[in-house]
Design a protein around this motif. Structure first.
Motif, PDB file in Angstrom:
ATOM      1  N   UNK A 241       0.789  -1.689   0.481  1.00 33.33           N
ATOM      2  CA  UNK A 241      -0.341   0.171  -0.341  1.00 33.33           C
ATOM      3  C   UNK A 241       1.152   0.892   0.037  1.00 33.33           C
ATOM      4  N   UNK A 242       0.352   2.110  -0.876  1.00 30.16           N
ATOM      5  CA  UNK A 242       1.390   3.126  -1.234  1.00 30.16           C
ATOM      6  C   UNK A 242       0.800   4.330   0.051  1.00 30.16           C
ATOM      7  N   UNK A 243      -0.373   4.084   0.521  1.00 30.46           N
ATOM      8  CA  UNK A 243      -0.233   5.269   1.743  1.00 30.46           C
ATOM      9  C   UNK A 243       0.683   5.667   3.048  1.00 30.46           C
ATOM     10  N   UNK A 244       1.757   4.911   2.939  1.00 24.91           N
ATOM     11  CA  UNK A 244       2.529   4.740   4.490  1.00 24.91           C
ATOM     12  C   UNK A 244       3.918   5.292   3.782  1.00 24.91           C
ATOM     13  N   UNK A 245       4.060   5.508   2.179  1.00 34.54           N
ATOM     14  CA  UNK A 245       5.562   5.642   1.643  1.00 34.54           C
ATOM     15  C   UNK A 245       6.348   6.432   2.143  1.00 34.54           C
ATOM     16  N   UNK A 246       5.319   7.606   2.338  1.00 33.98           N
ATOM     17  CA  UNK A 246       6.899   8.719   2.588  1.00 33.98           C
ATOM     18  C   UNK A 246       6.357   8.608   4.638  1.00 33.98           C
ATOM     19  N   UNK A 247       6.090   8.140   4.753  1.00 35.61           N
ATOM     20  CA  UNK A 247       5.677   8.354   6.454  1.00 35.61           C
ATOM     21  C   UNK A 247       6.680   7.606   7.641  1.00 35.61           C
ATOM     22  N   UNK A 248       7.539   8.183   8.230  1.00 34.87           N
ATOM     23  CA  UNK A 248       7.691   7.159   9.609  1.00 34.87           C
ATOM     24  C   UNK A 248       7.387   8.195  10.882  1.00 34.87           C
ATOM     25  N   UNK A 249       6.750   6.676  10.890  1.00 34.69           N
ATOM     26  CA  UNK A 249       6.358   6.849  12.603  1.00 34.69           C
ATOM     27  C   UNK A 249       7.718   6.348  14.188  1.00 34.69           C
ATOM     28  N   UNK A 250       7.168   8.176  14.708  1.00 33.14           N
ATOM     29  CA  UNK A 250       8.147   7.772  15.777  1.00 33.14           C
ATOM     30  C   UNK A 250       7.854   7.575  17.166  1.00 33.14           C
ATOM     31  N   UNK A 251       8.597   5.860  18.113  1.00 34.97           N
ATOM     32  CA  UNK A 251       8.007   5.962  18.934  1.00 34.97           C
ATOM     33  C   UNK A 251       8.432   6.487  20.086  1.00 34.97           C
ATOM     34  N   UNK A 252       8.931   6.243  21.126  1.00 32.34           N
ATOM     35  CA  UNK A 252       9.793   6.239  22.138  1.00 32.34           C
ATOM     36  C   UNK A 252      11.390   4.860  21.926  1.00 32.34           C
ATOM     37  N   UNK A 253      11.114   3.973  21.582  1.00 31.49           N
ATOM     38  CA  UNK A 253      11.486   2.877  22.044  1.00 31.49           C
ATOM     39  C   UNK A 253      12.012   2.607  19.801  1.00 31.49           C
ATOM     40  N   UNK A 254      10.800   2.583  19.591  1.00 33.11           N
ATOM     41  CA  UNK A 254      11.069   1.989  18.769  1.00 33.11           C
ATOM     42  C   UNK A 254      10.794   3.150  17.312  1.00 33.11           C
ATOM     43  N   UNK A 255      11.191   3.232  15.620  1.00 37.10           N
ATOM     44  CA  UNK A 255      10.953   4.000  14.701  1.00 37.10           C
ATOM     45  C   UNK A 255      10.548   3.439  13.804  1.00 37.10           C
ATOM     46  N   UNK A 256       9.100   3.386  13.271  1.00 30.15           N
ATOM     47  CA  UNK A 256       8.503   2.744  11.602  1.00 30.15           C
ATOM     48  C   UNK A 256       8.983   3.177  10.532  1.00 30.15           C
ATOM     49  N   UNK A 257       9.356   2.103   9.926  1.00 27.09           N
ATOM     50  CA  UNK A 257      10.117   3.140   8.198  1.00 27.09           C
ATOM     51  C   UNK A 257       9.180   2.454   7.200  1.00 27.09           C
ATOM     52  N   UNK A 258       8.882   2.328   5.911  1.00 25.42           N
ATOM     53  CA  UNK A 258       8.172   1.843   5.460  1.00 25.42           C
ATOM     54  C   UNK A 258       9.044   0.637   4.458  1.00 25.42           C
ATOM     55  N   UNK A 259       8.587  -0.570   4.044  1.00 23.75           N
ATOM     56  CA  UNK A 259       9.417  -0.983   3.751  1.00 23.75           C
ATOM     57  C   UNK A 259       9.978  -1.565   1.689  1.00 23.75           C
ATOM     58  N   UNK A 260      12.072  -0.972   2.680  1.00 26.32           N
ATOM     59  CA  UNK A 260      12.509  -0.377   1.075  1.00 26.32           C
ATOM     60  C   UNK A 260      12.948  -1.552   0.699  1.00 26.32           C
ATOM     61  N   UNK A 261      13.318  -1.696  -0.733  1.00 29.24           N
ATOM     62  CA  UNK A 261      14.412  -2.776  -1.818  1.00 29.24           C
ATOM     63  C   UNK A 261      15.366  -2.884  -0.359  1.00 29.24           C
ATOM     64  N   UNK A 262      16.123  -1.607  -0.112  1.00 27.38           N
ATOM     65  CA  UNK A 262      17.364  -1.812   0.218  1.00 27.38           C
ATOM     66  C   UNK A 262      17.021  -2.376   2.326  1.00 27.38           C
ATOM     67  N   UNK A 263      15.354  -2.922   2.305  1.00 23.02           N
ATOM     68  CA  UNK A 263      15.885  -3.413   3.704  1.00 23.02           C
ATOM     69  C   UNK A 263      15.923  -5.260   3.588  1.00 23.02           C
ATOM     70  N   UNK A 264      15.511  -5.627   2.174  1.00 22.94           N
ATOM     71  CA  UNK A 264      15.218  -6.927   2.191  1.00 22.94           C
ATOM     72  C   UNK A 264      16.113  -7.622   1.980  1.00 22.94           C
ATOM     73  N   UNK A 265      17.560  -7.760   2.013  1.00 19.51           N
ATOM     74  CA  UNK A 265      18.443  -8.398   2.092  1.00 19.51           C
ATOM     75  C   UNK A 265      18.321  -8.709   3.802  1.00 19.51           C
ATOM     76  N   UNK A 266      18.544  -8.112   4.692  1.00 21.52           N
ATOM     77  CA  UNK A 266      18.454  -8.114   5.740  1.00 21.52           C
ATOM     78  C   UNK A 266      16.982  -8.870   6.386  1.00 21.52           C
ATOM     79  N   UNK A 267      15.859  -8.615   5.715  1.00 19.84           N
ATOM     80  CA  UNK A 267      14.456  -9.335   5.742  1.00 19.84           C
ATOM     81  C   UNK A 267      14.956 -10.626   5.406  1.00 19.84           C
ATOM     82  N   UNK A 268      15.249 -10.908   4.682  1.00 19.23           N
ATOM     83  CA  UNK A 268      15.209 -12.687   3.584  1.00 19.23           C
ATOM     84  C   UNK A 268      16.386 -13.326   5.144  1.00 19.23           C
ATOM     85  N   UNK A 269      17.579 -12.453   5.124  1.00 18.07           N
ATOM     86  CA  UNK A 269      18.592 -13.344   6.134  1.00 18.07           C
ATOM     87  C   UNK A 269      17.913 -14.015   7.128  1.00 18.07           C
ATOM     88  N   UNK A 270      16.736 -12.685   8.393  1.00 14.38           N
ATOM     89  CA  UNK A 270      15.704 -12.554   8.765  1.00 14.38           C
ATOM     90  C   UNK A 270      15.523 -14.596   8.718  1.00 14.38           C
TER      91      UNK A 270
END
Length: 201
Positions: A1-30
């Motif tokens: 969904x493109x709704x959140x492609x330009x959205x970062x959510x900032x909390x106290x312990x975590x930050x949520x960012x859109x799933x980008x192609x650059x994240x894929x290798x580490x995700x695949x490793x998991x």
């Protein structure tokens, strides 16, 4: 969904960012870990299939996902890949319930994949941020979670969000929990987490 492609959510312990192609290798490793695939009911994918899945998450209107970053690690390194600890997702659908009419249902998922990041409250805050974001931007009438019967940590987590068990399917070894969106629950949700949204580039 493109709704959140330009959205970062900032909390106290975590930050949520859109799933980008650059994240894929580490995700695949998991996801090469059989235990993690079993707990998340995920299929083993090749790296190229993982890139296709990332594109699907970005483009399909029935899927919403964020990558979960450790806020402290990101503050120290300014490196999203180093700060990645998991992801949180919603699968969206319309249900035509005979008793309750049309409902917009969001099936919620949270995964803290990095073992060193578990037990620190990251999953709880990330899921609360996702629930609140969905309420602010989507007309969800009910949330749902489908969890492996042996995943006691996730079961307790969603019970703490006031989700209630509605069925068990032994053949899939799965428990389904639901949370209807009510004014009282929204008040409770507002009290649990402050959501700060920033532009993601």
């Amino acid at each position: 969904m493109r709704l959140n492609e330009h959205t970062k959510l900032v909390g106290q312990r975590v930050i949520l960012v859109p799933y980008e192609a650059r994240h894929v290798p580490k995700y695949h490793e998991w996801m090469s870990c059989p235990t993690l695939r079993n707990l998340t009911a995920s299929d083993e994918l090749t790296l190229s299939e993982e890139y296709e899945m990332q594109r699907s998450w970005r483009e399909d209107n029935d899927k919403l996902t964020f990558i979960v970053l450790c806020a402290e690690t990101y503050a120290n390194t300014n490196d999203e890949i180093a700060a990645m600890v998991g992801d949180t997702n919603l699968f969206l659908r319309y249900d035509d319930d005979e008793e309750e009419g049309n409902q917009y249902v969001a099936e919620a998922e949270i995964m803290i994949a990095a073992t060193e990041a578990r037990g620190k409250g990251y999953g709880r805050e990330a899921m609360l941020l996702m629930l609140k974001y969905a309420q602010n931007h989507l007309s969800v009438t009910k949330f749902e979670a489908k969890i492996d019967m042996d995943n006691q940590i996730s079961l307790r987590l969603f019970e703490s969000f006031q989700f209630v068990e509605v069925r068990r399917v032994e053949v899939f070894h799965e428990v389904t929990l639901e949370r209807k969106v009510t004014p009282d629950w929204l008040t409770w949700l507002d009290q649990q987490v402050d959501i700060r949204s920033e532009t993601y580039k």
